[in-house]
Scaffold this active site. Structure first.
Site, PDB file in Angstrom:
ATOM      1  N   ASP A 135       0.829  -1.199   0.000  1.00  0.00           N
ATOM      2  CA  ASP A 135       0.000   0.000   0.000  1.00  0.00           C
ATOM      3  C   ASP A 135       0.871   1.259   0.000  1.00  0.00           C
ATOM      4  O   ASP A 135       1.774   1.406   0.843  1.00  0.00           O
ATOM      5  CB  ASP A 135      -0.907  -0.004   1.235  1.00  0.00           C
ATOM      6  CG  ASP A 135      -1.877   1.158   1.234  1.00  0.00           C
ATOM      7  OD1 ASP A 135      -2.959   1.026   0.626  1.00  0.00           O
ATOM      8  OD2 ASP A 135      -1.551   2.208   1.830  1.00  0.00           O
ATOM      9  N   ILE A 136       0.608   2.151  -0.934  1.00  0.00           N
ATOM     10  CA  ILE A 136       1.428   3.362  -1.067  1.00  0.00           C
ATOM     11  C   ILE A 136       1.321   4.233   0.176  1.00  0.00           C
ATOM     12  O   ILE A 136       2.299   4.848   0.614  1.00  0.00           O
ATOM     13  CB  ILE A 136       1.006   4.151  -2.329  1.00  0.00           C
ATOM     14  CG1 ILE A 136       1.334   3.328  -3.577  1.00  0.00           C
ATOM     15  CG2 ILE A 136       1.720   5.495  -2.386  1.00  0.00           C
ATOM     16  CD1 ILE A 136       0.865   3.961  -4.878  1.00  0.00           C
TER      17      ILE A 136
END
Length: 291
Positions: free
Chosen positions: A243-244
């Protein structure tokens, strides 16, 4: 109308829950008045439960109310499952004392897992959100629900799997879904309808088994499976390393010059187990700033 009061035994930051739910334009709530209307599907019927905060973060209290008298017990049970009020967040807080996230947990105590309302809805939403920026993802989700879902007393309910399975790919393309995204949404819904994918039964398995099963479905990768486990089931030990937002939060917290790779995140997160989901929420929260 019935009313029911409840006081959790540990800290609970309801205002943060409202803030996070408030990112979704489909959800009816009032952050100032501290209430949210929860859509509940039971036996093919639609019900609405209003949950209102009546206490503080340190001493939380809640009032639940609904017009659906005949299923009062079931709705109260659903609210406990959704909010996870029985989870001891003070114990979670204590776990992170002495870890590399202690500073964040002291800054954001009582941060709960903010779950989605239904397993199928969560899966659809997560598939839509994968690889899209948040604003456009919510736009697409709203288009799907407002076009094919149901509105009851101002509260939106997602369409049923049978309704989504009957949609044509071209119809979703008209709502600006990509061809592949349309196929993922509709084909997965068809699997649910055909009982090739039983979300209730799947939810009884351990995390690794769930991920192994979901990633076999076209259009579902590890990120989607992990987020369904976290926001659909409310599992306590999920850390979506791809997840960024998680990567950016770790980069900022540890003052890195670039985003960390998977191996770095896994090394730093060893002491976070078995509460990595709370680490995830707290890391995301550190990017969102104060309420």
């Amino acid at each position: 109308m019935w009313k029911e009061s409840f006081k959790p035994s540990s800290a609970y930051d309801f205002d943060y829950s409202l803030k996070r739910w408030g990112m979704d334009p489909l959800i009816r709530l009032d952050q100032q008045e501290r209430w949210i209307d929860i859509p509940v599907k039971l036996g093919g019927e639609y019900h609405i439960v209003r949950v209102q905060g009546a206490g503080t973060r340190e001493k939380p209290a809640f009032e639940m109310m609904s017009d659906s008298k005949e299923v009062r017990a079931e709705l109260i049970d659903r609210m406990h499952q959704l909010f996870q009020w029985e989870k001891d967040l003070d114990h979670v807080q204590e776990h992170f004392v002495g870890t590399n996230l202690e500073e964040l947990f002291l800054k954001y105590p009582g941060t709960p897992i903010v779950k989605d309302f239904h397993l199928y809805d969560c899966l659809m939403k997560t598939i839509i959100h994968q690889q899209l920026n948040m604003k456009f993802a919510y736009t697409l989700t709203s288009r799907l629900v407002q076009q094919y879902g149901h509105q009851v007393k101002g509260v939106w309910f997602y369409p049923e799997p049978e309704e989504v399975a009957a949609i044509s790919y071209d119809s979703l393309r008209e709502l600006q879904f990509s061809q592949r995204k349309a196929e993922y949404i509709i084909d997965t819904s068809r699997m649910v309808v055909n009982r090739e994918l039983d979300l209730i039964s799947l939810s009884q398995n351990n995390e690794n088994e769930v991920i192994k099963r979901l990633v076999k479905i076209r259009g579902i990768g590890p990120w989607t499976a992990e987020n369904w486990l976290l926001f659909g089931l409310g599992k306590s030990d999920l850390l979506p390393v791809a997840d960024i937002g998680i990567q950016n939060a770790i980069k900022h917290h540890f003052n890195l010059t670039k985003k960390p790779d998977k191996e770095q995140i896994e090394t730093w997160s060893k002491d976070w187990q078995p509460f990595r989901s709370y680490a995830s929420l707290t890391l995301w929260r550190s990017l969102e700033g104060e309420i």
